[in-house]
Scaffold this motif. Structure first.
Motif, PDB file in Angstrom:
ATOM      1  N   GLY A  34     -16.461   0.733  -9.368  1.00 54.09           N
ATOM      2  CA  GLY A  34     -16.599  -0.092 -10.475  1.00 54.09           C
ATOM      3  C   GLY A  34     -14.550  -0.473 -10.718  1.00 54.09           C
ATOM      4  N   LEU A  35     -13.685   0.142  -9.455  1.00 51.77           N
ATOM      5  CA  LEU A  35     -11.992   0.375 -10.329  1.00 51.77           C
ATOM      6  C   LEU A  35     -11.570  -0.839  -8.954  1.00 51.77           C
ATOM      7  N   ALA A  36     -10.869  -1.813  -9.464  1.00 50.10           N
ATOM      8  CA  ALA A  36      -9.800  -3.076  -8.946  1.00 50.10           C
ATOM      9  C   ALA A  36      -9.214  -1.865  -8.135  1.00 50.10           C
ATOM     10  N   PRO A  37      -8.725  -1.528  -6.439  1.00 50.97           N
ATOM     11  CA  PRO A  37      -7.881  -0.824  -5.983  1.00 50.97           C
ATOM     12  C   PRO A  37      -6.177  -1.700  -5.710  1.00 50.97           C
ATOM     13  N   PHE A  38      -5.852  -0.357  -6.364  1.00 50.92           N
ATOM     14  CA  PHE A  38      -3.969  -1.327  -6.141  1.00 50.92           C
ATOM     15  C   PHE A  38      -2.947  -0.296  -5.503  1.00 50.92           C
ATOM     16  N   LYS A  39      -2.585  -0.692  -4.676  1.00 48.82           N
ATOM     17  CA  LYS A  39      -1.485  -0.017  -4.079  1.00 48.82           C
ATOM     18  C   LYS A  39       0.537   0.296  -4.533  1.00 48.82           C
ATOM     19  N   LEU A  40       0.738   1.207  -4.798  1.00 50.23           N
ATOM     20  CA  LEU A  40       1.643   1.887  -5.894  1.00 50.23           C
ATOM     21  C   LEU A  40       2.364   2.553  -4.715  1.00 50.23           C
ATOM     22  N   SER A  41       1.941   2.651  -3.714  1.00 50.95           N
ATOM     23  CA  SER A  41       2.991   3.577  -2.657  1.00 50.95           C
ATOM     24  C   SER A  41       4.118   3.072  -1.700  1.00 50.95           C
ATOM     25  N   SER A  42       4.673   2.044  -1.197  1.00 52.95           N
ATOM     26  CA  SER A  42       5.094   1.426  -1.059  1.00 52.95           C
ATOM     27  C   SER A  42       6.419   0.066  -1.061  1.00 52.95           C
ATOM     28  N   ASN A  43       6.747   0.452  -3.014  1.00 56.69           N
ATOM     29  CA  ASN A  43       7.854  -0.461  -3.892  1.00 56.69           C
ATOM     30  C   ASN A  43       7.660  -1.933  -2.744  1.00 56.69           C
ATOM     31  N   GLU A  44       6.504  -2.558  -2.817  1.00 59.37           N
ATOM     32  CA  GLU A  44       6.381  -3.957  -2.909  1.00 59.37           C
ATOM     33  C   GLU A  44       6.185  -4.386  -4.292  1.00 59.37           C
ATOM     34  N   ASN A  45       6.731  -5.540  -3.837  1.00 61.12           N
ATOM     35  CA  ASN A  45       6.707  -6.446  -5.016  1.00 61.12           C
ATOM     36  C   ASN A  45       5.211  -7.063  -5.026  1.00 61.12           C
ATOM     37  N   PRO A  46       4.889  -6.114  -6.030  1.00 61.02           N
ATOM     38  CA  PRO A  46       3.380  -7.101  -6.696  1.00 61.02           C
ATOM     39  C   PRO A  46       3.384  -8.849  -7.094  1.00 61.02           C
ATOM     40  N   HIS A  47       4.177  -9.260  -6.730  1.00 57.91           N
ATOM     41  CA  HIS A  47       3.687 -11.588  -7.263  1.00 57.91           C
ATOM     42  C   HIS A  47       4.032 -11.771  -5.197  1.00 57.91           C
ATOM     43  N   ALA A  48       4.438 -13.014  -4.954  1.00 60.58           N
ATOM     44  CA  ALA A  48       4.028 -13.552  -3.785  1.00 60.58           C
ATOM     45  C   ALA A  48       5.031 -13.920  -3.757  1.00 60.58           C
ATOM     46  N   PRO A  49       5.991 -14.831  -2.833  1.00 58.45           N
ATOM     47  CA  PRO A  49       7.354 -15.519  -2.607  1.00 58.45           C
ATOM     48  C   PRO A  49       6.565 -16.706  -3.654  1.00 58.45           C
ATOM     49  N   VAL A  50       8.328 -16.770  -4.282  1.00 62.39           N
ATOM     50  CA  VAL A  50       7.967 -18.596  -5.173  1.00 62.39           C
ATOM     51  C   VAL A  50       7.236 -19.362  -4.131  1.00 62.39           C
ATOM     52  N   PRO A  51       6.536 -19.901  -4.514  1.00 60.53           N
ATOM     53  CA  PRO A  51       6.067 -21.353  -4.258  1.00 60.53           C
ATOM     54  C   PRO A  51       6.820 -22.524  -3.003  1.00 60.53           C
ATOM     55  N   ALA A  52       7.439 -22.264  -3.583  1.00 60.97           N
ATOM     56  CA  ALA A  52       8.567 -22.973  -2.214  1.00 60.97           C
ATOM     57  C   ALA A  52       8.731 -22.562  -1.086  1.00 60.97           C
ATOM     58  N   VAL A  53       8.855 -21.202  -1.074  1.00 58.09           N
ATOM     59  CA  VAL A  53       8.925 -20.011   0.157  1.00 58.09           C
ATOM     60  C   VAL A  53       7.722 -20.731   0.643  1.00 58.09           C
ATOM     61  N   ALA A 337      -3.770  12.953  -5.559  1.00 54.20           N
ATOM     62  CA  ALA A 337      -5.671  13.200  -5.932  1.00 54.20           C
ATOM     63  C   ALA A 337      -5.884  12.857  -6.825  1.00 54.20           C
ATOM     64  N   ALA A 338      -5.517  13.072  -7.824  1.00 53.08           N
ATOM     65  CA  ALA A 338      -5.758  12.160  -9.398  1.00 53.08           C
ATOM     66  C   ALA A 338      -6.020  10.608  -9.146  1.00 53.08           C
ATOM     67  N   ALA A 339      -4.247  10.455  -9.081  1.00 54.16           N
ATOM     68  CA  ALA A 339      -4.493   8.944  -8.924  1.00 54.16           C
ATOM     69  C   ALA A 339      -5.262   8.015  -8.396  1.00 54.16           C
ATOM     70  N   GLY A 340      -5.720   9.039  -7.134  1.00 51.01           N
ATOM     71  CA  GLY A 340      -6.552   8.159  -5.632  1.00 51.01           C
ATOM     72  C   GLY A 340      -8.005   8.669  -5.911  1.00 51.01           C
ATOM     73  N   GLU A 341      -8.112   8.980  -7.147  1.00 50.66           N
ATOM     74  CA  GLU A 341      -9.554   8.658  -8.074  1.00 50.66           C
ATOM     75  C   GLU A 341      -9.778   8.175  -8.501  1.00 50.66           C
ATOM     76  N   LYS A 342      -8.825   7.249  -9.471  1.00 50.82           N
ATOM     77  CA  LYS A 342      -8.853   6.370 -10.094  1.00 50.82           C
ATOM     78  C   LYS A 342      -7.962   4.256  -9.232  1.00 50.82           C
ATOM     79  N   ALA A 343      -8.502   4.394  -8.118  1.00 56.43           N
ATOM     80  CA  ALA A 343      -7.845   3.564  -6.746  1.00 56.43           C
ATOM     81  C   ALA A 343      -6.751   2.956  -7.186  1.00 56.43           C
ATOM     82  N   LEU A 344      -5.925   3.920  -7.494  1.00 59.16           N
ATOM     83  CA  LEU A 344      -4.410   4.083  -7.444  1.00 59.16           C
ATOM     84  C   LEU A 344      -4.206   5.122  -6.104  1.00 59.16           C
ATOM     85  N   SER A 345      -2.955   3.822  -4.991  1.00 53.22           N
ATOM     86  CA  SER A 345      -1.989   5.065  -3.861  1.00 53.22           C
ATOM     87  C   SER A 345      -0.948   5.277  -4.662  1.00 53.22           C
ATOM     88  N   VAL A 346      -0.643   6.229  -4.630  1.00 55.15           N
ATOM     89  CA  VAL A 346       1.107   6.544  -5.259  1.00 55.15           C
ATOM     90  C   VAL A 346       1.735   7.243  -3.465  1.00 55.15           C
TER      91      VAL A 346
END
Length: 376
Positions: A34-53, A337-346
């Motif tokens: 029931g929850l969309a998973p999100f990775k918040l553990s690697s300091n990645e940019n959540p947005h894709a490179p710009v279209p021209a790239v 662990a609390a974040a993991g229960e909400k489908a978040l990795s930190v």
């Protein structure tokens, strides 16, 4: 595997391998119904490179019409086109730029070239850095045979520059300054770094690691490029992994004086930056306004998250990166662990705290829900 292929017990890695702390990459989130998973553990940019790239990547991989794809050929080992484009962008000589597989690859070149086991002296060279800071620092230093000298952060999670000065000895070859500091977030200011550099022996290399520089909004934040222009022993590290969203392509670089870059090119891993990565980085620089607009979106989210945490009673360090630091001490694993229960990795650092990357708005909102429920 047959018995003949078993590695004999006599085969042992070098003793220094046993001294290396493992690099703990950010883990993906665990699925929760029931929850969309999100990775918040690697300091990645959540947005894709710009279209021209993305278009440039496709063009490079597929090749020109009627021609074979260039991916079967080795890339330019000097990344000449990218270095020239960076030189124009940064207003530095192209010879002062050396590319690497991310800023970590560029750092490995520096440590390999300027620090080691000490040779005939029998005493290893020393590399001084703040701690906690980027967790790859001790791995790179010890891999080179050098000794890492870790100087604790101040109570407000910043570099203790006076203590770092005191840690410099006649064995010190390199000092690492991480600004904004990963994983805590604060920046170093121009005045304090200028004063620091004035006190560091001129033969000691000072590396200013600016992996998150595009996210900085502090008016007094130090500019590594300004320091490089004024001090011959300064090296600047930067990357396309964060702001430009090219983490998977592994392209970063250093900027330093020619007498330093000559040594870096000697030890650089050949062909570390692929043609695909090089051209993607150039395209990203060619559309920098679009890139920086995306960065501002992340910064705006960061400020919203920090404000919400403060309203909920959290006391977090001032951050100028794309993450926040929760100084939870022994409760770090519990929060993760609390974040993991909400489908978040930190990213939890046992006994110290938790680093949470700024992600998509939905991910940030869910992180705030976890933080409010967890309590301070």
């Amino acid at each position: 595997m047959t018995d003949a292929a078993v590695v004999p017990a006599e085969v042992r890695p070098h003793a220094k391998v046993g001294l290396l702390p493992p690099y703990a990459a950010g883990k993906p989130p665990v699925a929760v119904p029931g929850l969309a998973p999100f990775k918040l553990s690697s300091n990645e940019n959540p947005h894709a490179p710009v279209p021209a790239v993305l278009e440039r990547i496709h063009e490079v991989v597929t090749g020109a019409p009627g021609a074979a794809s260039p991916v079967c050929r080795y890339p330019d080992p000097l990344s000449t086109a990218l270095r020239e484009r960076l030189a124009a962008h940064l207003e530095v000589p192209a010879d002062d730029v050396v590319t690497g597989a991310g800023s970590l690859g560029a750092l490995s070149q520096l440590i390999t070239a300027f620090a080691g086991d000490g040779g005939e002296s029998g005493a290893p060279d020393e590399v001084v850095f703040a701690w906690r800071s980027f967790e790859a620092y001790p791995i790179v230093v010890r891999s080179a045979g050098a000794k890492d000298v870790q100087v604790p952060l101040t109570a407000d999670h910043r570099h203790d520059l006076p203590a770092m000065l005191e840690a410099i000895t006649d064995r010190t070859r390199v000092v690492l300054l991480c600004t904004p500091n990963n994983p805590t977030g604060p920046v170093l200011t121009t005045d304090e770094v200028e004063d620091f550099l004035g006190r560091v022996p001129p033969h000691v290399l000072v590396v200013i690691d600016e992996a998150y520089v595009e996210f900085v909004r502090h008016p007094q934040a130090v500019s590594g490029l300004d320091m490089y222009r004024r001090h011959a022993n300064v090296v600047v590290l930067r990357t396309f992994s964060k702001a430009h969203g090219l983490a998977n392509l592994r392209v970063g670089y250093s900027v330093s004086r020619p007498e330093i870059t000559a040594a870096l090119r000697t030890v650089a891993v050949p062909f570390a930056v692929s043609t695909v990565a090089e051209q993607a980085a150039i395209a990203s620089l060619d559309h920098l306004d679009d890139v920086l607009a995306g960065v501002q979106t992340v910064v705006d989210e960061r400020e919203r998250v920090v404000a919400a945490l403060a309203e909920a009673g959290w006391d977090v360090p001032e951050t100028h990166a794309n993450f926040v630091w929760l100084p939870l001490g022994e409760r770090a694993a519990e929060f993760a662990a609390a974040a993991g229960e909400k489908a978040l990795s930190v990213r939890a650092f046992a006994g110290e705290g938790v680093r949470v990357s700024i992600g998509e708005r939905e991910a940030n909102d869910r992180f705030l829900e976890v933080a409010r429920a967890f309590g301070v």
